[in-house]
Design an enzyme around this catalytic site. Structure first.
Site, PDB file in Angstrom:
ATOM      1  N   ASP A   1       0.098   2.998   7.234  1.00 43.07           N
ATOM      2  CA  ASP A   1      -0.291   4.424   7.189  1.00 43.07           C
ATOM      3  C   ASP A   1      -1.768   4.639   7.461  1.00 43.07           C
ATOM      4  OD1 ASP A   1      -1.003   3.453   4.633  1.00 43.07           O
ATOM      5  OD2 ASP A   1      -0.114   5.132   3.527  1.00 43.07           O
TER       6      ASP A   1
ATOM      7  N   TYR B   1      -7.051  -4.097  -1.941  1.00 43.06           N
ATOM      8  CA  TYR B   1      -6.435  -3.106  -1.049  1.00 43.06           C
ATOM      9  C   TYR B   1      -7.484  -2.547  -0.089  1.00 43.06           C
ATOM     10  CZ  TYR B   1      -3.959   1.071   0.527  1.00 43.06           C
ATOM     11  OH  TYR B   1      -3.387   2.045   1.306  1.00 43.06           O
TER      12      TYR B   1
ATOM     13  N   GLU C   1       4.789  -1.128   6.125  1.00 43.90           N
ATOM     14  CA  GLU C   1       3.860  -1.262   5.000  1.00 43.90           C
ATOM     15  C   GLU C   1       2.437  -1.532   5.505  1.00 43.90           C
ATOM     16  OE1 GLU C   1       4.548   0.160   2.085  1.00 43.90           O
ATOM     17  OE2 GLU C   1       6.226  -1.182   1.730  1.00 43.90           O
ATOM     18  N   HIS C   2       1.475  -0.883   4.887  1.00 41.18           N
ATOM     19  CA  HIS C   2       0.052  -0.983   5.260  1.00 41.18           C
ATOM     20  C   HIS C   2      -0.167  -0.498   6.696  1.00 41.18           C
ATOM     21  CE1 HIS C   2      -1.551  -2.831   1.604  1.00 41.18           C
ATOM     22  NE2 HIS C   2      -0.359  -3.379   1.511  1.00 41.18           N
TER      23      HIS C   2
ATOM     24  N   SER D   1       4.416   4.452  -6.720  1.00 42.44           N
ATOM     25  CA  SER D   1       3.505   5.582  -6.545  1.00 42.44           C
ATOM     26  C   SER D   1       3.486   6.571  -7.705  1.00 42.44           C
ATOM     27  CB  SER D   1       3.810   6.342  -5.252  1.00 42.44           C
ATOM     28  OG  SER D   1       3.694   5.487  -4.178  1.00 42.44           O
ATOM     29  N   SER D   2       3.311   6.050  -8.891  1.00 41.94           N
ATOM     30  CA  SER D   2       3.189   6.951 -10.044  1.00 41.94           C
ATOM     31  C   SER D   2       1.954   7.842  -9.904  1.00 41.94           C
ATOM     32  CB  SER D   2       3.125   6.146 -11.340  1.00 41.94           C
ATOM     33  OG  SER D   2       2.125   5.163 -11.253  1.00 41.94           O
TER      34      SER D   2
ATOM     35  N   ASP E   1       2.226   7.956   0.339  1.00 41.72           N
ATOM     36  CA  ASP E   1       2.783   8.214  -0.997  1.00 41.72           C
ATOM     37  C   ASP E   1       2.785   9.702  -1.320  1.00 41.72           C
ATOM     38  OD1 ASP E   1       2.645   5.505  -0.886  1.00 41.72           O
ATOM     39  OD2 ASP E   1       1.093   5.290  -2.413  1.00 41.72           O
TER      40      ASP E   1
ATOM     41  N   GLY F   1       2.329   0.876 -11.996  1.00 41.74           N
ATOM     42  CA  GLY F   1       1.986  -0.406 -11.370  1.00 41.74           C
ATOM     43  C   GLY F   1       3.159  -1.112 -10.724  1.00 41.74           C
TER      44      GLY F   1
HETATM   45  C1  GLA Z   1      -0.080   2.015  -1.314  1.00 41.77           C
HETATM   46  C2  GLA Z   1      -0.917   3.124  -0.683  1.00 41.77           C
HETATM   47  C3  GLA Z   1      -0.242   3.653   0.579  1.00 41.77           C
HETATM   48  C4  GLA Z   1       0.146   2.525   1.525  1.00 41.77           C
HETATM   49  C5  GLA Z   1       0.881   1.420   0.778  1.00 41.77           C
HETATM   50  C6  GLA Z   1       1.126   0.215   1.654  1.00 41.77           C
HETATM   51  O1  GLA Z   1       1.122   2.518  -1.786  1.00 41.77           O
HETATM   52  O2  GLA Z   1      -1.129   4.174  -1.577  1.00 41.77           O
HETATM   53  O3  GLA Z   1      -1.067   4.598   1.214  1.00 41.77           O
HETATM   54  O4  GLA Z   1      -0.974   2.035   2.203  1.00 41.77           O
HETATM   55  O5  GLA Z   1       0.169   0.984  -0.372  1.00 41.77           O
HETATM   56  O6  GLA Z   1       1.997   0.537   2.690  1.00 41.77           O
END
Ligand code: GLA
Length: 379
Positions: free
Chosen positions: A35, A217, A32-33, A121-122, A167, A117
């Site tokens: 990419d 973010y 996570e975080h 990833s909608s 996503d 939300g």
């Molecule tokens: C969101 C972003 C992704 C990624 C995640 C965290 O979903 O759209 O690109 O950074 O957060 O892993």
């Protein structure tokens, strides 16, 4: 999703038939975080998706109807529409135009069942759905990599979220029954069959809406870029945190704020964690995968600070009921936990944790079993 109704609505609004397309949301098992730092991720497309019915209308106007919201918007490529949802469609068309494609006007009706939300990833599903559809109806010849990048650029340029590629990539490249081990620096990827026998993967939605677009973010991303820039002074080859080690980070500490340092430390550790988890996954060692998931949660909560009270509570419940692995999924600040749980513990875990959550926060959390499905396509 009742796609017949969507087609009917299209006919009622525009007096003709359109073509149906879909693109899914995603889960991410671990990574996570990472990419936007060029690291690895392990997402999969899911059985919750956006759907659009679409047809060229022979004009330069885009007419869209959001069935879930009962709202319409009409715009041209020259003007950014006011409504947030329309910006996703506009952004995709605009980015295609900037790449030299001729995108003419169309009529569309769309809807979906990806919870908003919830960290599934909608928005990427919406971008990929229209990316795929517009590419197809106008024979634009963009490949899936480019469509994923067009979705990402839409977030950056018309929504204001400086997201990574995970996503949109998962929504475009998803494959039934497989996760995708994606190297976000090279975009090399590999399908990893995912069928953890004896276990279930389940999402629990805190129903706390996260605000990715809120500066939090983007601030995380800035912290990572600042830390990478400080390391680069000592090691010119370090373009992204993916290229750095914990030793390099320590060496550059004097030039990095305490906050940026701890964020960068999480990212470097998380990239390694994903690699370890993948190795365990290949060996069928789900206990280790689960342990890594808990470590990720700890890091996201304490070091990266993208968790919240509700997510931490669900994570604690998971520990209490012997769940193998559990962590906040996606961008954070609300949304879901993803849980790897032994089948025999599943009912007890779900019953007790949803009840305890309701007692504490006054909301019944939503539960979704994860089903890994195909990516964007014409239906
Ligand atoms: C969101 C972003 C992704 C990624 C995640 C965290 O979903 O759209 O690109 O950074 O957060 O892993």
């Amino acid at each position: 999703m009742n796609t017949a109704l969507l087609k009917e609505k299209f006919r009622a609004l525009y007096g003709t038939d359109g073509i149906l397309y879909t693109a899914p949301g995603r889960v991410n098992l671990i990574g996570e975080h990472t990419d936007y730092n060029g690291g690895f991720v392990l997402p999969g497309a899911i059985d919750k998706a956006m759907y659009c019915v679409i047809k060229s209308n022979g004009t330069d106007r885009f007419r869209a109807y959001a069935a879930d919201l009962d709202e319409s918007e009409e715009f041209t490529i020259e003007n950014l529409p006011a409504k947030q949802w329309a910006r996703y469609i506009y952004g995709v068309c605009k980015e295609m135009t900037l790449k030299g494609a001729k995108v003419q006007g169309f009529d569309t009706v769309f809807a979906g069942d990806v919870p908003l939300g919830a960290g599934m990833s909608s928005s990427a599903a919406l971008e990929s759905c229209f990316g795929f559809a517009v590419n197809d109806i106008y024979n634009l010849d963009f490949d899936l990599f480019t469509l994923a990048k067009i979705g990402q650029a839409t977030e950056h340029n018309y929504v204001g979220v400086k997201c990574g590629i995970m996503d949109q990539f998962a929504s475009c490249f998803g494959k039934e029954g497989s996760l995708i081990r994606l190297d976000c620096r090279s975009l090399e990827y590999e399908y990893v069959p995912f069928n953890p026998s004896g276990y279930k993967v389940v999402l629990i939605n805190t129903c706390v809406a996260h605000e990715l677009a809120s500066s939090a973010y983007n601030k995380r991303r800035e912290s990572c870029e600042s830390a990478a820039a400080a390391i680069r002074k000592h090691h010119p080859e370090v373009m992204l945190l993916r290229d750095a080690t914990l030793d390099m980070l320590r060496e550059a500490a004097a030039g990095i704020t305490a906050e940026d340092y701890i964020r960068a430390e999480f990212v470097i550790e998380e990239i390694q964690r994903l690699l370890d988890a993948c190795e365990a996954l290949n060996a069928g060692d789900y206990e280790t995968v689960g342990k890594k998931m808990y470590e990720t949660h700890e890091g996201l909560s304490k070091k990266y600070e993208v968790s919240c009270e509700e997510l931490d509570f669900l994570n604690e419940c998971a520990r209490k009921y012997g769940v193998t692995g559990s962590r906040v999924m996606g961008g954070g600040f609300g949304g879901c936990t993803i849980n790897l749980v032994k089948e025999q513990l599943y009912d007890k875990f779900i019953d007790h944790s949803t009840k305890e959550y309701k007692e504490k926060f006054g909301i019944t959390p939503k539960v979704y079993d994860v089903v890994i499905k195909d990516g964007a396509r014409r239906c």
